[in-house]
Design a protein around this motif. Structure first.
Motif, PDB file in Angstrom:
ATOM      1  N   SER A  10     113.148  -5.368  43.875  1.00  0.00           N
ATOM      2  CA  SER A  10     111.712  -5.919  43.887  1.00  0.00           C
ATOM      3  C   SER A  10     112.081  -6.629  42.775  1.00  0.00           C
ATOM      4  O   SER A  10     112.194  -7.145  41.611  1.00  0.00           O
ATOM      5  CB  SER A  10     110.726  -5.175  43.466  1.00  0.00           C
ATOM      6  OG  SER A  10     110.303  -4.575  42.032  1.00  0.00           O
ATOM      7  N   PHE A  11     111.319  -8.288  42.867  1.00  0.00           N
ATOM      8  CA  PHE A  11     111.164  -9.059  42.238  1.00  0.00           C
ATOM      9  C   PHE A  11     110.166  -9.502  41.665  1.00  0.00           C
ATOM     10  O   PHE A  11     108.944 -10.044  42.678  1.00  0.00           O
ATOM     11  CB  PHE A  11     112.039 -10.501  42.650  1.00  0.00           C
ATOM     12  CG  PHE A  11     113.435 -10.243  42.936  1.00  0.00           C
ATOM     13  CD1 PHE A  11     114.162 -11.078  41.644  1.00  0.00           C
ATOM     14  CD2 PHE A  11     114.309 -10.005  43.480  1.00  0.00           C
ATOM     15  CE1 PHE A  11     115.231 -10.433  41.625  1.00  0.00           C
ATOM     16  CE2 PHE A  11     115.469  -9.633  44.150  1.00  0.00           C
ATOM     17  CZ  PHE A  11     116.138  -9.993  43.087  1.00  0.00           C
ATOM     18  N   ASP A  12     109.361  -9.950  40.862  1.00  0.00           N
ATOM     19  CA  ASP A  12     108.397 -10.951  40.258  1.00  0.00           C
ATOM     20  C   ASP A  12     107.826 -11.938  40.061  1.00  0.00           C
ATOM     21  O   ASP A  12     108.886 -12.261  41.170  1.00  0.00           O
ATOM     22  CB  ASP A  12     108.154 -10.028  39.077  1.00  0.00           C
ATOM     23  CG  ASP A  12     108.546 -10.919  37.738  1.00  0.00           C
ATOM     24  OD1 ASP A  12     109.473 -11.759  38.181  1.00  0.00           O
ATOM     25  OD2 ASP A  12     108.393 -10.630  36.442  1.00  0.00           O
ATOM     26  N   SER A  13     106.673 -12.754  40.282  1.00  0.00           N
ATOM     27  CA  SER A  13     106.517 -14.237  41.323  1.00  0.00           C
ATOM     28  C   SER A  13     107.157 -14.987  40.412  1.00  0.00           C
ATOM     29  O   SER A  13     107.949 -16.360  40.830  1.00  0.00           O
ATOM     30  CB  SER A  13     105.071 -14.354  40.505  1.00  0.00           C
ATOM     31  OG  SER A  13     104.816 -13.654  39.527  1.00  0.00           O
ATOM     32  N   ASN A  14     107.588 -14.641  38.737  1.00  0.00           N
ATOM     33  CA  ASN A  14     108.857 -15.079  38.246  1.00  0.00           C
ATOM     34  C   ASN A  14     109.998 -15.267  38.583  1.00  0.00           C
ATOM     35  O   ASN A  14     111.393 -15.058  37.967  1.00  0.00           O
ATOM     36  CB  ASN A  14     108.145 -15.218  36.542  1.00  0.00           C
ATOM     37  CG  ASN A  14     106.818 -15.014  36.555  1.00  0.00           C
ATOM     38  OD1 ASN A  14     106.691 -15.896  36.696  1.00  0.00           O
ATOM     39  ND2 ASN A  14     107.121 -14.703  35.393  1.00  0.00           N
ATOM     40  N   GLU A  15     110.565 -14.689  39.958  1.00  0.00           N
ATOM     41  CA  GLU A  15     111.923 -13.960  39.898  1.00  0.00           C
ATOM     42  C   GLU A  15     112.857 -13.186  39.170  1.00  0.00           C
ATOM     43  O   GLU A  15     114.226 -13.024  39.141  1.00  0.00           O
ATOM     44  CB  GLU A  15     112.838 -15.511  40.502  1.00  0.00           C
ATOM     45  CG  GLU A  15     112.269 -16.162  41.830  1.00  0.00           C
ATOM     46  CD  GLU A  15     112.975 -17.730  42.363  1.00  0.00           C
ATOM     47  OE1 GLU A  15     114.199 -17.461  41.985  1.00  0.00           O
ATOM     48  OE2 GLU A  15     112.328 -18.872  43.036  1.00  0.00           O
ATOM     49  N   GLN A  16     112.241 -12.796  38.662  1.00  0.00           N
ATOM     50  CA  GLN A  16     113.030 -11.095  37.147  1.00  0.00           C
ATOM     51  C   GLN A  16     113.032 -10.888  38.141  1.00  0.00           C
ATOM     52  O   GLN A  16     112.233  -9.669  38.577  1.00  0.00           O
ATOM     53  CB  GLN A  16     111.847 -11.145  36.012  1.00  0.00           C
ATOM     54  CG  GLN A  16     111.772 -12.920  35.534  1.00  0.00           C
ATOM     55  CD  GLN A  16     113.262 -13.409  34.960  1.00  0.00           C
ATOM     56  OE1 GLN A  16     113.718 -12.554  34.180  1.00  0.00           O
ATOM     57  NE2 GLN A  16     113.262 -14.628  34.944  1.00  0.00           N
ATOM     58  N   SER A  17     113.885 -10.144  37.932  1.00  0.00           N
ATOM     59  CA  SER A  17     114.320  -8.391  39.535  1.00  0.00           C
ATOM     60  C   SER A  17     113.683  -7.519  38.171  1.00  0.00           C
ATOM     61  O   SER A  17     114.031  -7.257  36.565  1.00  0.00           O
ATOM     62  CB  SER A  17     115.948  -8.491  39.082  1.00  0.00           C
ATOM     63  OG  SER A  17     116.148  -6.930  39.526  1.00  0.00           O
TER      64      SER A  17
END
Length: 128
Positions: A10-17
């Motif tokens: 899953s990725f958060d809103s900052n596109e960090q895995s």
């Protein structure tokens, strides 16, 4: 049908895995399930049709109740109505009429088609 599993991050809103891995269990056909996917696409396309096209037949065209000329003795071809499809201003022979087109697909077939599609496209999917 065979059980298959897809692993994804899953990725958060900052596109960090994130470090969490998720599993998606799918039921997929052993052989190609493309025919089910195709039928489901057709079912969807048929349901999108408006189906309101219409033409008038000889009985629906206004007028034409009187016989244009008598049956015999004129030398012309016999005619019963001026709204015959052969005449200008006449009806349409086999024109389109309003209809609903549906393709029935069982719920289990729809689900199997969707899961097969997800499994086949697993490398190209990025869900948001």
């Amino acid at each position: 049908a065979v059980q298959k599993t897809i692993e994804y991050n899953s990725f958060d809103s900052n596109e960090q895995s994130s470090s969490e891995k998720y599993n998606l269990n799918l039921t997929v056909l052993e052989n190609s399930g493309n025919y089910l996917i195709h039928r489901d696409i057709l079912r969807h396309q048929f349901s999108q049709k408006q189906g309101t096209v219409s033409t008038k037949t000889r009985s629906e065209v206004r007028g034409g109740g009187k016989k244009p000329w008598r049956q015999k003795g004129t030398g012309r071809a016999r005619a019963g109505s001026s709204r015959s499809p052969l005449w200008k201003g006449g009806g349409v022979i086999f024109g389109p009429k309003p209809k609903t087109v549906t393709l029935k697909l069982n719920k289990k077939e729809r689900n199997l088609a969707l899961q097969t599609l997800l499994y086949n496209k697993r490398n190209n999917i990025s869900a948001i």
